[in-house]
Design a protein around this motif. Structure first.
Motif, PDB file in Angstrom:
ATOM      1  N   GLN A 487     112.591  59.664  14.219  1.00  0.00           N
ATOM      2  CA  GLN A 487     112.011  59.997  15.518  1.00  0.00           C
ATOM      3  C   GLN A 487     112.732  59.211  16.616  1.00  0.00           C
ATOM      4  O   GLN A 487     113.433  58.235  16.345  1.00  0.00           O
ATOM      5  CB  GLN A 487     110.522  59.661  15.527  1.00  0.00           C
ATOM      6  CG  GLN A 487     109.696  60.450  14.527  1.00  0.00           C
ATOM      7  CD  GLN A 487     109.695  61.928  14.818  1.00  0.00           C
ATOM      8  OE1 GLN A 487     109.464  62.350  15.951  1.00  0.00           O
ATOM      9  NE2 GLN A 487     109.962  62.727  13.793  1.00  0.00           N
ATOM     10  N   PRO A 488     112.602  59.629  17.883  1.00  0.00           N
ATOM     11  CA  PRO A 488     113.281  58.921  18.976  1.00  0.00           C
ATOM     12  C   PRO A 488     112.728  57.504  19.161  1.00  0.00           C
ATOM     13  O   PRO A 488     111.597  57.195  18.788  1.00  0.00           O
ATOM     14  CB  PRO A 488     112.978  59.793  20.203  1.00  0.00           C
ATOM     15  CG  PRO A 488     112.528  61.101  19.671  1.00  0.00           C
ATOM     16  CD  PRO A 488     111.889  60.823  18.353  1.00  0.00           C
ATOM     17  N   TRP A 489     113.548  56.658  19.782  1.00  0.00           N
ATOM     18  CA  TRP A 489     113.112  55.313  20.133  1.00  0.00           C
ATOM     19  C   TRP A 489     112.061  55.368  21.238  1.00  0.00           C
ATOM     20  O   TRP A 489     112.092  56.236  22.114  1.00  0.00           O
ATOM     21  CB  TRP A 489     114.288  54.470  20.617  1.00  0.00           C
ATOM     22  CG  TRP A 489     115.248  54.024  19.551  1.00  0.00           C
ATOM     23  CD1 TRP A 489     116.498  54.523  19.311  1.00  0.00           C
ATOM     24  CD2 TRP A 489     115.051  52.969  18.601  1.00  0.00           C
ATOM     25  NE1 TRP A 489     117.091  53.848  18.270  1.00  0.00           N
ATOM     26  CE2 TRP A 489     116.225  52.889  17.813  1.00  0.00           C
ATOM     27  CE3 TRP A 489     114.003  52.088  18.336  1.00  0.00           C
ATOM     28  CZ2 TRP A 489     116.379  51.968  16.786  1.00  0.00           C
ATOM     29  CZ3 TRP A 489     114.150  51.168  17.311  1.00  0.00           C
ATOM     30  CH2 TRP A 489     115.328  51.114  16.550  1.00  0.00           C
ATOM     31  N   GLU A 490     111.136  54.405  21.209  1.00  0.00           N
ATOM     32  CA  GLU A 490     110.156  54.196  22.265  1.00  0.00           C
ATOM     33  C   GLU A 490     110.316  52.758  22.765  1.00  0.00           C
ATOM     34  O   GLU A 490     110.693  51.872  21.998  1.00  0.00           O
ATOM     35  CB  GLU A 490     108.730  54.399  21.738  1.00  0.00           C
ATOM     36  CG  GLU A 490     108.502  55.744  21.065  1.00  0.00           C
ATOM     37  CD  GLU A 490     107.284  55.743  20.147  1.00  0.00           C
ATOM     38  OE1 GLU A 490     106.428  54.826  20.282  1.00  0.00           O
ATOM     39  OE2 GLU A 490     107.188  56.625  19.278  1.00  0.00           O
ATOM     40  N   LEU A 491     110.005  52.524  24.021  1.00  0.00           N
ATOM     41  CA  LEU A 491     110.126  51.186  24.617  1.00  0.00           C
ATOM     42  C   LEU A 491     108.793  50.795  25.250  1.00  0.00           C
ATOM     43  O   LEU A 491     108.206  51.573  26.001  1.00  0.00           O
ATOM     44  CB  LEU A 491     111.220  51.175  25.689  1.00  0.00           C
ATOM     45  CG  LEU A 491     111.359  49.882  26.508  1.00  0.00           C
ATOM     46  CD1 LEU A 491     111.870  48.732  25.640  1.00  0.00           C
ATOM     47  CD2 LEU A 491     112.280  50.097  27.706  1.00  0.00           C
ATOM     48  N   TYR A 492     108.339  49.569  24.927  1.00  0.00           N
ATOM     49  CA  TYR A 492     107.074  49.100  25.476  1.00  0.00           C
ATOM     50  C   TYR A 492     107.211  47.685  26.014  1.00  0.00           C
ATOM     51  O   TYR A 492     107.970  46.867  25.479  1.00  0.00           O
ATOM     52  CB  TYR A 492     105.975  49.127  24.397  1.00  0.00           C
ATOM     53  CG  TYR A 492     105.713  50.519  23.889  1.00  0.00           C
ATOM     54  CD1 TYR A 492     104.975  51.428  24.646  1.00  0.00           C
ATOM     55  CD2 TYR A 492     106.239  50.937  22.661  1.00  0.00           C
ATOM     56  CE1 TYR A 492     104.752  52.714  24.192  1.00  0.00           C
ATOM     57  CE2 TYR A 492     106.020  52.227  22.208  1.00  0.00           C
ATOM     58  CZ  TYR A 492     105.280  53.115  22.975  1.00  0.00           C
ATOM     59  OH  TYR A 492     105.074  54.388  22.535  1.00  0.00           O
ATOM     60  N   CYS A 505     110.883  54.194  27.814  1.00  0.00           N
ATOM     61  CA  CYS A 505     112.242  54.443  27.361  1.00  0.00           C
ATOM     62  C   CYS A 505     113.091  55.131  28.426  1.00  0.00           C
ATOM     63  O   CYS A 505     114.234  54.739  28.678  1.00  0.00           O
ATOM     64  CB  CYS A 505     112.198  55.294  26.090  1.00  0.00           C
ATOM     65  SG  CYS A 505     113.780  55.439  25.246  1.00  0.00           S
ATOM     66  N   ASN A 506     112.563  56.161  29.059  1.00  0.00           N
ATOM     67  CA  ASN A 506     113.329  56.885  30.078  1.00  0.00           C
ATOM     68  C   ASN A 506     113.433  56.096  31.372  1.00  0.00           C
ATOM     69  O   ASN A 506     114.401  56.244  32.121  1.00  0.00           O
ATOM     70  CB  ASN A 506     112.679  58.246  30.341  1.00  0.00           C
ATOM     71  CG  ASN A 506     112.813  59.177  29.158  1.00  0.00           C
ATOM     72  OD1 ASN A 506     113.806  59.135  28.428  1.00  0.00           O
ATOM     73  ND2 ASN A 506     111.815  60.037  28.948  1.00  0.00           N
ATOM     74  N   GLN A 507     112.469  55.255  31.622  1.00  0.00           N
ATOM     75  CA  GLN A 507     112.456  54.484  32.865  1.00  0.00           C
ATOM     76  C   GLN A 507     113.434  53.314  32.823  1.00  0.00           C
ATOM     77  O   GLN A 507     114.035  52.954  33.842  1.00  0.00           O
ATOM     78  CB  GLN A 507     111.035  53.988  33.120  1.00  0.00           C
ATOM     79  CG  GLN A 507     110.844  53.301  34.461  1.00  0.00           C
ATOM     80  CD  GLN A 507     109.392  52.946  34.699  1.00  0.00           C
ATOM     81  OE1 GLN A 507     108.503  53.432  33.993  1.00  0.00           O
ATOM     82  NE2 GLN A 507     109.136  52.108  35.699  1.00  0.00           N
ATOM     83  N   TYR A 508     113.605  52.712  31.626  1.00  0.00           N
ATOM     84  CA  TYR A 508     114.486  51.550  31.474  1.00  0.00           C
ATOM     85  C   TYR A 508     115.522  51.837  30.387  1.00  0.00           C
ATOM     86  O   TYR A 508     115.494  51.244  29.310  1.00  0.00           O
ATOM     87  CB  TYR A 508     113.666  50.308  31.123  1.00  0.00           C
ATOM     88  CG  TYR A 508     112.706  49.870  32.196  1.00  0.00           C
ATOM     89  CD1 TYR A 508     113.157  49.205  33.342  1.00  0.00           C
ATOM     90  CD2 TYR A 508     111.347  50.110  32.067  1.00  0.00           C
ATOM     91  CE1 TYR A 508     112.272  48.799  34.328  1.00  0.00           C
ATOM     92  CE2 TYR A 508     110.452  49.706  33.051  1.00  0.00           C
ATOM     93  CZ  TYR A 508     110.922  49.055  34.180  1.00  0.00           C
ATOM     94  OH  TYR A 508     110.049  48.649  35.163  1.00  0.00           O
TER      95      TYR A 508
END
Length: 549
Positions: A487-492, A505-508
């Motif tokens: 699955q795609p990466w997620e950023l938190y 993820c899309n923001q940074y």
């Protein structure tokens, strides 16, 4: 510089199995855990201790101070033909027991081993504990041992128990593994104290891992408690932990898992409530047994100078105990020949010795509040565990700490606390030909937490990384990137959103790119192999064993 034996601290390392972040009274639960709560209130509670998402990798990392792939247990106990995935501890690793034993400690273990190769419960006649590829605790530094060497047991009628190097038969009618292992551990401590030696005890509870087995007197404490349902209990736990200041911030609770139906749609509510009551009773009994051990420490006048560390190997377990699922791996009768009814069957009440059940995904979602997902995944619900540290002689700044820590930090912490130097090599004298071999040891991956536990300024120097069955993550300071397999990466942002509700993820994109590159470097350095390549190897082993169907 080594401390004199008479003032060196004892160490008790307590690991429990499949207990979620929110299952202790101190972290918001309605389950009665007064002994552990007292240790946390008088010591230190680390709210951001991380594990490796699954029992075997966590145990390997805990005992060696290495990431599980470097220790040889990148997956579970099946040997997948690659050193990082050989399913047992590598020769090029040293356990905390081996290091402390060489430095004057009596090394003791009671409970679950599960890092010594693959064992199948239905095939006990074929087991070869201690053979090459199947190291037992006694082969890896423990002077004394009582427990199970595979991953799961029947609490009233265990199928295979070892004491030191021998199998022992359990025939008692009044037997419960949680109590039995505690009794053995207390006896081991008494022997060490009588000999005038400091001791290291690894107390590895199988509870509250399935099967759901508990005494009726303990279950009765929770009669009716769970009738309000998993939605209400989960919300109450989150509110309680916020009131206690357990979390760094009052983050929003993650939504009920998509696979968990609303409680008001459940037909068999009393049966569901009973399953959770049995789970709670298992945690309760485990806390009672720890209380007995603590009382004996006090009687022996060893309590003041004993460092006690408590944590769980992964988050709550969402595995469903179907008759043709995990249950089919286990013996179908008790030691006295009575038939066990396998699986989560609504026509049978959970808890007794003739049952074999799990508490299932919706209740695991409660255990892991306020986080997402479960054991196996590397989102916060699968990898978050509270760490309790208690040592009256040295830890004078009790409170709650929020700095991120990991299982790999436990061995360096114990070494600093005991004044022990990590060796450059490990001597193995357990070869069948009687000869000894030396193995060069890698640098430890973990960092000592002792300054943090003492209330001193501390910030970890390296990122924390995870990989299990293709589920991957890396946390560096306040950011964490994470993904499910394929699955795609997620950023938190872990400081503002540890419940992982707002994917940045899309923001940074630059932060995501930097962290994923750092993850790739780590994965290559420890020997991670693409799970798509490893999975066929595992499936082939299952087919050859004729056990997974």
């Amino acid at each position: 510089m080594e401390l004199h034996a008479r003032v060196r601290p004892n160490i008790i390392l307590i690991l429990v199995d499949d207990m979620g972040f929110a299952d202790l009274g101190i972290t918001g639960s309605e389950i009665r855990t007064p002994n552990l709560d007292a240790l946390a209130q008088q010591g230190v509670l680390c709210s951001a201790m991380y594990n490796c998402a699954r029992c075997c990798p966590s145990r390997a990392a805990l005992l060696t101070g290495l990431y599980p792939h470097r220790a040889g247990v990148g997956h579970m106990t099946a040997n997948l033909g690659i050193p990082a995935y050989q399913g047992s501890l590598r020769n090029e690793s040293a356990t905390v027991a081996e290091v402390l034993k060489e430095n004057g400690y009596r090394t003791l273990m009671a409970g679950k081993w599960h890092i010594g190769g693959e064992y199948y419960a239905r095939h006990t006649h074929e087991w070869t504990p201690g053979a090459p590829g199947f190291p037992t605790p006694r082969k890896r530094g423990f002077d004394r041992y009582y427990g199970i060497i595979d991953g799961v047991t029947h609490f009233f009628s265990p199928h295979y128990v070892m004491e030191d190097d021998s199998r022992v038969e359990v025939t008692e009618d009044e037997y419960y593994f949680t109590d039995a292992m505690t009794n053995k551990a207390i006896g081991m401590i008494e022997e060490s104290v009588n000999e005038g030696m400091p001791f290291f005890l690894y107390l590895a509870h199988p509870a509250p891992h399935w099967p759901l087995h508990a005494y009726e007197e303990d279950i009765a404490r929770y009669d009716g408690v769970y009738i309000p349902g998993w939605d209400a209990i989960r919300t109450a736990r989150h509110e309680e932990m916020n009131g206690r200041g357990v979390l760094q911030q009052a983050w929003d609770i993650s939504p009920r898992d998509d696979a968990a139906p609303p409680w008001n749609q459940i037909e068999n509510q009393a049966w569901e409530a009973r399953r959770m009551a049995v789970y709670a009773a298992m945690v309760d009994r485990m806390d009672q047994s720890i209380g007995r051990l603590l009382n004996r420490l006090k009687e022996l006048e060893e309590y003041h100078n004993t460092l006690i560390l408590f944590l769980s190997d992964n988050g709550g377990c969402a595995e469903f105990m179907a008759e043709d699922g995990w249950a089919k791996f286990m013996p179908e009768t008790t030691h006295d020949g009575r038939q066990i009814q396998m699986g989560n069957r609504v026509d049978i009440q959970a808890g007794g010795p003739l049952t074999y059940m799990s508490y299932d995904l919706p209740w695991a979602n409660v255990s892991n509040a306020p986080f997402r997902l479960f054991k196996h995944w590397v989102h916060e619900g699968g990898i978050s565990t509270p760490l309790i540290a208690h040592w009256p002689a040295r830890l004078q700044a009790p409170g709650i700490q929020h700095e991120p820590c990991h299982l790999i930090d436990i061995l360096p912490t114990i070494l600093e606390a005991t004044g022990t130097t990590y060796p450059g090599e490990r001597n193995d004298s357990n070869r069948s030909d009687g000869k000894s071999t030396s193995y060069e040891l890698p640098q430890l991956d973990g960092e000592s937490l002792l300054p943090l536990l003492q209330g001193d300024p501390w910030r970890r120097q390296q990122p924390i990384c995870w990989e299990h069955e293709g589920n991957c993550a890396i946390r560096l300071d306040n950011f964490k990137v994470v993904r499910k397999f394929n699955q795609p990466w997620e950023l938190y942002d872990m400081e503002n959103d540890r419940t992982e509700l707002n994917d940045l993820c899309n923001q940074y994109r630059q932060v995501t790119h930097r962290l994923t590159r750092e993850y790739d470097r780590w994965a290559e350095s420890v020997g991670v192999v693409d799970w798509a390549e490893m999975l066929p190897r595992l499936q082939a082993i299952w087919q050859m064993s004729d056990i997974h169907g």
